[in-house]
Design a protein around this motif. Structure first.
Motif, short mmCIF file in Angstrom:
data_model
loop_
_atom_site.label_atom_id
_atom_site.label_comp_id
_atom_site.label_asym_id
_atom_site.label_seq_id
_atom_site.Cartn_x
_atom_site.Cartn_y
_atom_site.Cartn_z
N LEU A 25 -50.65 -9.34 -3.70
CA LEU A 25 -50.59 -9.32 -1.91
C LEU A 25 -50.19 -11.04 -1.75
CD1 LEU A 25 -52.78 -7.00 -0.92
CD2 LEU A 25 -50.65 -6.89 -1.29
N ASP A 26 -50.99 -12.21 -2.53
CA ASP A 26 -50.42 -13.04 -1.94
C ASP A 26 -49.23 -13.70 -2.69
OD1 ASP A 26 -50.50 -16.74 -0.60
OD2 ASP A 26 -50.98 -17.06 -3.22
N LEU A 27 -48.51 -12.99 -3.85
CA LEU A 27 -47.14 -13.73 -4.40
C LEU A 27 -46.61 -13.00 -3.71
CD1 LEU A 27 -48.64 -13.53 -8.59
CD2 LEU A 27 -47.69 -15.25 -7.35
N LEU A 28 -46.53 -11.57 -3.34
CA LEU A 28 -45.59 -11.22 -2.34
C LEU A 28 -45.07 -11.66 -1.44
CD1 LEU A 28 -46.97 -7.10 -3.42
CD2 LEU A 28 -44.50 -9.57 -4.21
N GLU A 29 -46.33 -12.29 -0.81
CA GLU A 29 -46.50 -12.95 0.91
C GLU A 29 -45.71 -13.92 0.74
OE1 GLU A 29 -47.14 -11.76 4.03
OE2 GLU A 29 -47.88 -9.92 3.00
N ARG A 30 -45.84 -14.97 -0.43
CA ARG A 30 -45.17 -16.05 -0.86
C ARG A 30 -42.98 -15.83 -1.34
NH1 ARG A 30 -48.34 -20.53 -3.74
NH2 ARG A 30 -50.48 -19.60 -3.26
N ALA A 31 -43.56 -14.73 -1.79
CA ALA A 31 -41.74 -14.30 -2.23
C ALA A 31 -40.64 -14.06 -1.06
CB ALA A 31 -42.06 -12.90 -3.07
N ASP A 32 -41.35 -13.23 0.12
CA ASP A 32 -40.91 -12.67 0.76
C ASP A 32 -40.07 -13.79 1.70
OD1 ASP A 32 -40.91 -9.45 2.07
OD2 ASP A 32 -43.12 -9.92 2.65
N ALA A 33 -40.79 -14.53 1.74
CA ALA A 33 -40.45 -16.32 2.43
C ALA A 33 -39.10 -16.87 2.05
CB ALA A 33 -41.09 -17.14 2.98
N TYR A 34 -39.03 -16.45 0.66
CA TYR A 34 -38.30 -16.74 -0.65
C TYR A 34 -36.92 -16.36 -0.20
CZ TYR A 34 -41.04 -21.00 -2.36
OH TYR A 34 -41.82 -21.85 -2.59
N VAL A 35 -37.23 -14.79 0.00
CA VAL A 35 -35.83 -13.57 0.57
C VAL A 35 -34.62 -14.61 1.64
CG1 VAL A 35 -34.73 -11.61 0.90
CG2 VAL A 35 -37.10 -11.93 -0.53
N GLU A 36 -35.79 -14.85 2.55
CA GLU A 36 -35.19 -15.22 3.30
C GLU A 36 -34.82 -16.55 3.28
OE1 GLU A 36 -34.77 -13.05 5.46
OE2 GLU A 36 -36.57 -12.19 4.44
N LEU A 37 -34.76 -18.11 2.95
CA LEU A 37 -34.68 -18.91 2.09
C LEU A 37 -32.84 -18.57 1.54
CD1 LEU A 37 -35.06 -21.89 1.81
CD2 LEU A 37 -35.33 -21.33 -0.20
N ASN A 38 -33.12 -17.63 0.28
CA ASN A 38 -32.45 -17.52 0.08
C ASN A 38 -30.68 -17.14 0.18
OD1 ASN A 38 -33.38 -18.64 -3.24
ND2 ASN A 38 -34.51 -16.49 -3.53
N ARG A 39 -30.90 -16.15 0.94
CA ARG A 39 -29.61 -15.78 1.60
C ARG A 39 -29.32 -17.06 2.84
NH1 ARG A 39 -32.63 -9.45 3.54
NH2 ARG A 39 -32.46 -8.72 1.69
N GLN A 40 -29.94 -18.22 2.80
CA GLN A 40 -29.48 -18.97 3.62
C GLN A 40 -28.05 -19.87 2.60
OE1 GLN A 40 -32.67 -21.23 4.94
NE2 GLN A 40 -33.59 -19.39 6.26
N THR A 41 -27.24 -20.62 3.43
CA THR A 41 -26.59 -21.47 2.61
C THR A 41 -27.01 -22.18 1.96
OG1 THR A 41 -24.83 -20.82 4.38
CG2 THR A 41 -24.09 -22.40 3.24
N ALA A 42 -27.50 -23.16 2.87
CA ALA A 42 -28.65 -24.76 1.71
C ALA A 42 -29.95 -23.72 1.49
CB ALA A 42 -29.15 -25.61 2.56
N LYS A 43 -30.44 -23.38 -0.11
CA LYS A 43 -30.84 -22.64 -0.49
C LYS A 43 -32.21 -23.77 -1.27
CE LYS A 43 -27.68 -19.32 -2.13
NZ LYS A 43 -26.80 -20.02 -1.16
N LYS A 44 -31.82 -25.21 -1.01
CA LYS A 44 -32.99 -25.29 -2.21
C LYS A 44 -33.58 -26.34 -1.58
CE LYS A 44 -31.50 -29.04 -6.14
NZ LYS A 44 -31.61 -28.14 -7.56
N LEU A 45 -34.66 -26.74 -2.45
CA LEU A 45 -35.80 -26.71 -2.09
C LEU A 45 -36.49 -27.81 -2.48
CD1 LEU A 45 -38.75 -24.64 -0.40
CD2 LEU A 45 -36.76 -25.26 0.93
N ASP A 46 -36.75 -29.20 -2.30
CA ASP A 46 -37.16 -30.28 -3.49
C ASP A 46 -39.10 -30.07 -3.60
OD1 ASP A 46 -38.86 -31.18 -1.54
OD2 ASP A 46 -37.52 -33.16 -1.61
N LEU A 47 -39.60 -28.71 -3.61
CA LEU A 47 -40.96 -28.47 -3.87
C LEU A 47 -41.35 -29.32 -5.35
CD1 LEU A 47 -43.65 -27.24 -1.88
CD2 LEU A 47 -42.72 -24.94 -3.61
#
Ligand code: NCD
Length: 316
Positions: A25-47
Motif C-alpha cells: 500500500l505504501d508503494l501504491l500511495e507513492r505511485a499515485d502521486a507520480y501518476v499526477e506528475l507524469n501527466r504534467q508537461t514538466a515531469k522531471k524531479l532531481d530526487l
C-alpha cells in the motif's frame, strides 16, 4: 504521505512474496502521486540526482525496459541500458561475474530481467546496491503486479472484495504468480482459468479457485486479466492449435458478457490479438485498461526507485 515508520524500507524488490500488505500500500500511495506528475508537461524531479541506475536485461523487453528507463530519468538518475543477451553472456561470462563487474562500477540500482527463475535473487547476493526484479523466468515480476494493482484501484476504487480472473498460460507466467500473491495480500478473490495443461500446480492451500471452463470461471468477475501464450517457455505442445485455443480461452465479447457488466479487461502485453484476446475487446476504451497499465507502470517504477534509494539518498 505515509508515516515514516510505515514506509517501504527494504534493500531490494525481488518479488511480492513476503511483502506485508502495508508495504504494498505504501508503494501504491507513492505511485499515485507520480501518476499526477507524469501527466504534467514538466515531469522531471532531481530526487535521484547523482545516482546511477543500470537496466540489465538478459531477456528482450520493450515496455518494461523503457518504463524503467523513463522512471529513472524522470527522477533525475543517470540511466544506462545493458542488453546482456548480446554481450558478455555470449562470451561465456557467468551471472556472478557480470554482477561483480557491474558492482565495481558503483551503481545505486540494478534493474534485472533474466530467463531463469531465481537468477535475480542470486545476483542480488553479489552486489552492494539495490536490485529490482524486472522478471525472472516464470517466477516473479513484482512491478507488473504493483502496476496492475494501481490500475485496478484507480479504476474500481478498491481491491479488497473484488473477484479477479487471471486467464490463459498461468504455468509459464511470472505476471500471474506475482499478481496472485499481491491480490490475495490485499483481500481480493482470485480465480485462475486455463486449459488443464497450463494451470498452476501446487496452489492448493493458496485460497484460489481454478477453472478449466472459461465461461464458468468468468461468471460475475470484476476484473479479467489475460495472459499471453508464452511459447518461448514451452517445450513441446501445450495446446492443440491456436485456433482451438482462441475458441475456448480467447477473450471475446461473448465470453466477457458473463463477467460483471463493468468488468475491467487487462493484459500485461505484449498481446497476441486473435490468440488470447480478440482485438476489438482489447481496443474497447470503455472496458480495456491495457493502456492505463502502461501508464501506471512508469509511476509504479518511480515509486519503487524512490523507496529503494532511500538510504543511498541519505535516509536512515
Ligand atoms: C510480461 C513478462 O515479460 O513477463 N510482459 C511484461 O513485462 N509486460 C508478460 C509476457 O511476456 O507475456
Amino acid at each position: 504521505m505515509p508515516e515514516p515508520d510505515l514506509a517501504f524500507r527494504r534493500q531490494h524488490l525481488l518479488g511480492i512474496e513476503g511483502l506485508e500488505a502495508w508495504e504494498i500500500l505504501d508503494l501504491l500511495e507513492r505511485a499515485d502521486a507520480y501518476v499526477e506528475l507524469n501527466r504534467q508537461t514538466a515531469k522531471k524531479l532531481d530526487l535521484l540526482r547523482g545516482l546511477t541506475q543500470v537496466n540489465l536485461f538478459f531477456e528482450t523487453s520493450t515496455r518494461t525496459r523503457t518504463s524503467f528507463e523513463l522512471a529513472g530519468k524522470r527522477l533525475g538518475a543517470d540511466v544506462v541500458n545493458m542488453s546482456v543477451g548480446v554481450s558478455a553472456i555470449k562470451k561465456g561470462e557467468t551471472l556472478i561475474d557480470t554482477a561483480m563487474t557491474l558492482n565495481a562500477m558503483h551503481p545505486d540500482v540494478l534493474v534485472v530481467r533474466h530467463h531463469e527463475s531465481g537468477a535475480v535473487a542470486l545476483l542480488a547476493r553479489h552486489v552492494r546496491c539495490a536490485v529490482i526484479n524486472a522478471g525472472d523466468g516464470s517466477h516473479e515480476h513484482p512491478t507488473q503486479a504493483l502496476l496492475d494493482a494501481l490500475t485496478i484501484r484507480r479504476r474500481k476504487g478498491r481491491i479488497a472484495g473484488l473477484t479477479v480472473a487471471i486467464c490463459g498460460d498461468l504455468l509459464h507466467s511470472r505476471v500471474a504468480r506475482s499478481n496472485i500473491l499481491l491480490l490475495l495480500a490485499l483481500g481480493a478473490r482470485v480465480r485462475l482459468i486455463g486449459p488443464p495443461t497450463l494451470l498452476l500446480p501446487h496452489v492448493e492451500g493458496w485460497g484460489v479457485e481454478m477453472h478449466t471452463d472459461m465461461r464458468r470461471g468468468l461468471t460475475g468477475v470484476d476484473v479479467v486479466m489475460m495472459l499471453r501464450l508464452q511459447t518461448e517457455r514451452m517445450q513441446g505442445s501445450y495446446v492443440p492449435s491456436v485456433r482451438e485455443y482462441f475458441h475456448y480461452y480467447g477473450l471475446t465479447y461473448d465470453k466477457l458478457a458473463l463477467a460483471s457488466p463493468d468488468a475491467l479487461v487487462m493484459h500485461p502485453g505484449p498481446m497476441n490479438r486473435g490468440v488470447e484476446i480478440d482485438g476489438v475487446v482489447a481496443d474497447d476504451i470503455d472496458r480495456s485498461a491495457i493502456l492505463d497499465q502502461v501508464e501506471m507502470g512508469v509511476a509504479v517504477r518511480m515509486a519503487v526507485l524512490e523507496a529503494l534509494t532511500h538510504r543511498a539518498r541519505g535516509g536512515n
